[in-house]
Design a protein around this motif. Sequence first.
Motif, PDB file in Angstrom:
ATOM      1  N   THR A  50       0.844  -1.209   0.000  1.00  0.00           N
ATOM      2  CA  THR A  50       0.000   0.000   0.000  1.00  0.00           C
ATOM      3  C   THR A  50       0.872   1.248   0.000  1.00  0.00           C
ATOM      4  O   THR A  50       0.650   2.174  -0.797  1.00  0.00           O
ATOM      5  CB  THR A  50      -0.928   0.007   1.237  1.00  0.00           C
ATOM      6  N   ASP A  69       9.261   3.153   7.643  1.00  0.00           N
ATOM      7  CA  ASP A  69       8.893   1.803   8.089  1.00  0.00           C
ATOM      8  C   ASP A  69       9.805   1.394   9.235  1.00  0.00           C
ATOM      9  O   ASP A  69      11.011   1.632   9.183  1.00  0.00           O
ATOM     10  CB  ASP A  69       8.966   0.780   6.941  1.00  0.00           C
ATOM     11  N   SER A  77       2.415  -7.879   5.908  1.00  0.00           N
ATOM     12  CA  SER A  77       1.424  -8.777   5.295  1.00  0.00           C
ATOM     13  C   SER A  77       1.661  -8.965   3.802  1.00  0.00           C
ATOM     14  O   SER A  77       1.252  -9.974   3.219  1.00  0.00           O
ATOM     15  CB  SER A  77       0.011  -8.233   5.513  1.00  0.00           C
ATOM     16  N   THR A  78       2.340  -8.003   3.183  1.00  0.00           N
ATOM     17  CA  THR A  78       2.610  -8.102   1.737  1.00  0.00           C
ATOM     18  C   THR A  78       3.336  -9.403   1.405  1.00  0.00           C
ATOM     19  O   THR A  78       3.039 -10.067   0.410  1.00  0.00           O
ATOM     20  CB  THR A  78       3.431  -6.862   1.294  1.00  0.00           C
ATOM     21  N   THR A  82      -1.264 -13.956  -1.100  1.00  0.00           N
ATOM     22  CA  THR A  82      -1.264 -14.882  -2.227  1.00  0.00           C
ATOM     23  C   THR A  82      -1.449 -14.124  -3.550  1.00  0.00           C
ATOM     24  O   THR A  82      -1.411 -14.721  -4.622  1.00  0.00           O
ATOM     25  CB  THR A  82      -2.339 -15.967  -2.064  1.00  0.00           C
ATOM     26  N   MET A  84      -3.703 -12.693  -5.488  1.00  0.00           N
ATOM     27  CA  MET A  84      -4.685 -12.790  -6.572  1.00  0.00           C
ATOM     28  C   MET A  84      -5.246 -11.366  -6.725  1.00  0.00           C
ATOM     29  O   MET A  84      -5.773 -10.804  -5.762  1.00  0.00           O
ATOM     30  CB  MET A  84      -5.803 -13.763  -6.196  1.00  0.00           C
ATOM     31  N   ILE A 381      -4.876  -5.862  -2.290  1.00  0.00           N
ATOM     32  CA  ILE A 381      -3.927  -5.163  -3.168  1.00  0.00           C
ATOM     33  C   ILE A 381      -4.678  -4.319  -4.205  1.00  0.00           C
ATOM     34  O   ILE A 381      -4.279  -3.189  -4.507  1.00  0.00           O
ATOM     35  CB  ILE A 381      -2.959  -6.176  -3.819  1.00  0.00           C
TER      36      ILE A 381
HETATM   37  C1  LIG Z   1      -2.561 -15.285   3.740  1.00  0.00           C
HETATM   38  C2  LIG Z   1      -2.969 -14.028   3.031  1.00  0.00           C
HETATM   39  C3  LIG Z   1      -3.435 -14.090   1.726  1.00  0.00           C
HETATM   40  C4  LIG Z   1      -3.810 -12.920   1.070  1.00  0.00           C
HETATM   41  N1  LIG Z   1      -4.196 -13.016  -0.229  1.00  0.00           N
HETATM   42  C5  LIG Z   1      -4.486 -11.897  -0.924  1.00  0.00           C
HETATM   43  C6  LIG Z   1      -4.804 -11.978  -2.296  1.00  0.00           C
HETATM   44  O1  LIG Z   1      -4.835 -13.058  -2.888  1.00  0.00           O
HETATM   45  N2  LIG Z   1      -5.066 -10.819  -2.954  1.00  0.00           N
HETATM   46  C7  LIG Z   1      -5.018  -9.599  -2.328  1.00  0.00           C
HETATM   47  O2  LIG Z   1      -5.256  -8.580  -2.986  1.00  0.00           O
HETATM   48  N3  LIG Z   1      -4.724  -9.501  -1.022  1.00  0.00           N
HETATM   49  C8  LIG Z   1      -4.460 -10.610  -0.311  1.00  0.00           C
HETATM   50  N4  LIG Z   1      -4.128 -10.531   1.004  1.00  0.00           N
HETATM   51  C9  LIG Z   1      -4.171  -9.205   1.612  1.00  0.00           C
HETATM   52  C10 LIG Z   1      -2.930  -8.402   1.262  1.00  0.00           C
HETATM   53  O3  LIG Z   1      -1.793  -9.182   1.476  1.00  0.00           O
HETATM   54  C11 LIG Z   1      -2.888  -7.163   2.135  1.00  0.00           C
HETATM   55  O4  LIG Z   1      -4.042  -6.386   1.874  1.00  0.00           O
HETATM   56  C12 LIG Z   1      -1.661  -6.309   1.824  1.00  0.00           C
HETATM   57  O5  LIG Z   1      -0.484  -7.048   1.859  1.00  0.00           O
HETATM   58  C13 LIG Z   1      -1.554  -5.187   2.838  1.00  0.00           C
HETATM   59  O6  LIG Z   1      -0.420  -4.447   2.502  1.00  0.00           O
HETATM   60  P1  LIG Z   1      -0.031  -3.196   3.369  1.00  0.00           P
HETATM   61  O7  LIG Z   1       1.084  -2.528   2.677  1.00  0.00           O
HETATM   62  O8  LIG Z   1      -1.261  -2.386   3.622  1.00  0.00           O
HETATM   63  O9  LIG Z   1       0.410  -3.806   4.769  1.00  0.00           O
HETATM   64  P2  LIG Z   1       1.862  -4.484   5.179  1.00  0.00           P
HETATM   65  O10 LIG Z   1       2.425  -5.264   4.052  1.00  0.00           O
HETATM   66  O11 LIG Z   1       1.618  -5.155   6.456  1.00  0.00           O
HETATM   67  O12 LIG Z   1       2.769  -3.202   5.364  1.00  0.00           O
HETATM   68  C14 LIG Z   1       2.609  -2.338   6.466  1.00  0.00           C
HETATM   69  C15 LIG Z   1       4.001  -1.857   6.870  1.00  0.00           C
HETATM   70  O13 LIG Z   1       3.828  -0.866   7.868  1.00  0.00           O
HETATM   71  C16 LIG Z   1       4.892  -0.986   8.784  1.00  0.00           C
HETATM   72  N5  LIG Z   1       4.435  -0.350  10.023  1.00  0.00           N
HETATM   73  C17 LIG Z   1       3.351  -0.671  10.763  1.00  0.00           C
HETATM   74  N6  LIG Z   1       3.231   0.168  11.798  1.00  0.00           N
HETATM   75  C18 LIG Z   1       4.256   1.054  11.709  1.00  0.00           C
HETATM   76  C19 LIG Z   1       4.669   2.174  12.499  1.00  0.00           C
HETATM   77  N7  LIG Z   1       3.993   2.559  13.584  1.00  0.00           N
HETATM   78  N8  LIG Z   1       5.767   2.863  12.123  1.00  0.00           N
HETATM   79  C20 LIG Z   1       6.473   2.494  11.010  1.00  0.00           C
HETATM   80  N9  LIG Z   1       6.120   1.437  10.237  1.00  0.00           N
HETATM   81  C21 LIG Z   1       5.028   0.734  10.574  1.00  0.00           C
HETATM   82  C22 LIG Z   1       5.143  -2.473   8.898  1.00  0.00           C
HETATM   83  O14 LIG Z   1       6.454  -2.756   9.331  1.00  0.00           O
HETATM   84  C23 LIG Z   1       4.880  -2.947   7.468  1.00  0.00           C
HETATM   85  O15 LIG Z   1       6.079  -3.051   6.733  1.00  0.00           O
HETATM   86  C24 LIG Z   1      -3.734 -11.671   1.708  1.00  0.00           C
HETATM   87  C25 LIG Z   1      -3.242 -11.595   3.014  1.00  0.00           C
HETATM   88  C26 LIG Z   1      -2.852 -12.755   3.682  1.00  0.00           C
HETATM   89  C27 LIG Z   1      -2.302 -12.650   5.057  1.00  0.00           C
END
Ligand SMILES: Cc1cc2nc3c(=O)[nH]c(=O)nc-3n(C[C@H](O)[C@H](O)[C@H](O)COP(=O)(O)OP(=O)(O)OC[C@H]3O[C@@H](n4cnc5c(N)ncnc54)[C@H](O)[C@@H]3O)c2cc1C
Length: 416
Positions: A50, A69, A77-78, A82, A84, A381
Motif C-alpha cells: 500500500t 517503516d 502482510s505483503t 497470495t 490474486m 492489493i
Molecule cells: C494469507 C494471506 C493471503 C492474502 N491473499 C491476498 C490476495 O490473494 N489478494 C489480495 O489482494 N490480497 C491478499 N491478502 C491481503 C494483502 O496481502 C494485504 O491487503 C496487503 O499485503 C496489505 O499491505 P499493506 O502494505 O497495507 O500492509 P503491510 O504489508 O503489512 O505493510 C505495512 C508496513 O507498515 C509498517 N508499520 C506498521 N506500523 C508502523 C509504524 N507505527 N511505524 C512504522 N512502520 C510501521 C510495517 O512494518 C509494514 O512493513 C492476503 C493476506 C494474507 C495474510
Amino acid sequence: MKSSLNFEQTSQDDLHTGRSPWGGKIANPERAALSASLKTGIAIIGGGITGALTAEHLTSLGHEVTVIDRETLGHGSTKASTAMLQWETDASLQELTELYGFDSAADIYRRSSAAVAGLANLIAEHRIPCSFHPRPTLYLAAGETGERELREELALRHRAGLAGQLLPHAELAQEFGLDREAAILSPGSAEADPLLLCWSLLHIAASRGARLIAADALHFHAEGDRVVVETDGTHVIEARHVVLATGYVMPHFVMPETHATLSSYAICTVPQAPDRLWRDHALIWEATEPYLYMRATADNRIIIGGEDEDIADPQKRDALLPDKTLRLKERLVQLWPQADATISHAWCGAFGETTDGLPLIGSVPGARNIHAAYGYGGNGITFSYLASRMIAAMIAGDRQGWFENFALDRPAPSSC
Ligand SMILES: Cc1cc2nc3c(=O)[nH]c(=O)nc-3n(C[C@H](O)[C@H](O)[C@H](O)COP(=O)(O)OP(=O)(O)OC[C@H]3O[C@@H](n4cnc5c(N)ncnc54)[C@H](O)[C@@H]3O)c2cc1C
C-alpha cells in the motif's frame, strides 16, 4: 469492535509465520536511519504494497514523499499475500446491493475492476518484473450458492456493465476439469509476486527522490497546518499530509467499527508439469464464507489458501498451521486430483477484514491531513491501488461523492 492487533507492539513476525514463495529476483530497497528531524511534503507510514503504490503515484505527481517503516520493507502482510489481483470483492454484487443499493454496489464493482486494469497498466508502463499475468477468475458454486444463485449474481453484474459468463456443470467439467454445480467465468483479473511488485515500486519512488526511512512512527499531532510524526528516537518528521499505510495494525485513533482481524492459511506445491494445471491458470475461488481459493504461479506451482479462523492472537494462529496445512492439502486433492500435492511452502498470517468486504480509505475523522489507506479483505492489493489514487485526489482537494463508499466512518452494516 472485534479482535485487533496492537499498533505499538505488533511486529512483522506477528503478522505471519512460515515461508511464502515470493521475492528473490531483485534487491530489497534500503532504508536510511533518521539521523535528524526532517520536513517533507507527504509522510507515508508503512512500506508494504500500500505504501509502495502510494509512494509511486504521489512521486509521479511531483510530491515530495518520505516513506517510514520500522522494519523490513515489504515484509509485513505483503510478504504473506497470495496476490490474486481480483476485481470481484469478498461480498458479492448481490450482497453489496442488499447493503447499499444497486447503484452504489455497481459503482464499487466497476471501480474495483478499473483498479485492476490500472494496476496492470502501471506494471506494463514500468515493465515491472513481478511475474504479473492477466488471469480470468472462476467463481465456483459452493455451500448454499448453486447455479441459480450464480445466474442471479451474473445478471446483476451484466446490468452493472461487467463481463462474465456462466459455466454450467458439464461445461465447467469439460473446459476446466472441475466437478462443481456451476461457476462464473470472468475476465480482467491478474496475479503477481507481491514482494517484487512492492520493492520495484519503492525503487521507482526512490529514483524520483522519495526518502525511505527506518523509524517507528509512534504518535501524531497537529502543529498549525502540519502533522508532526513522533518517532521512537529523538527526531520527528513534519509533513503537510500523513498517509497511514500500516496494514493490519492501526493507531487507536483510527480503529473503525467495521474492522476485525482473523487468521488465514496457505500452502504452495512444488512446480507441476504444465499439463497438470488448469486452463488459462484461472484464479479459482469458492462462493462460501470463509472461502477456499487456488491459483498457479509463474513457475507452475499451485497455491491454495483459506481455512480462515476468527483468531487474532499470533500464537494461537501459528499453533494451527500444521493441521491447516494438512487440511489445505486434502482440499487441493479434492478440488484438483491430478496435482502433485508435494508441499514446498506453508504459511499463515493475520488477515484484516471488514463487515462489508470493502476497504477503509480516506480522511481519518478528527485528524486533519491524516489519511488512511487500509485495503482490507481478499482484494487488499486491488484496494491498495484504489487507495493510492483516492488519497492523491484528496490531497489535491478533489473529494468525490463515491469516496463515501469507503469512508472510515461509514456505518457498520449489521450483516453481510
Ligand atoms: C494469507 C494471506 C493471503 C492474502 N491473499 C491476498 C490476495 O490473494 N489478494 C489480495 O489482494 N490480497 C491478499 N491478502 C491481503 C494483502 O496481502 C494485504 O491487503 C496487503 O499485503 C496489505 O499491505 P499493506 O502494505 O497495507 O500492509 P503491510 O504489508 O503489512 O505493510 C505495512 C508496513 O507498515 C509498517 N508499520 C506498521 N506500523 C508502523 C509504524 N507505527 N511505524 C512504522 N512502520 C510501521 C510495517 O512494518 C509494514 O512493513 C492476503 C493476506 C494474507 C495474510
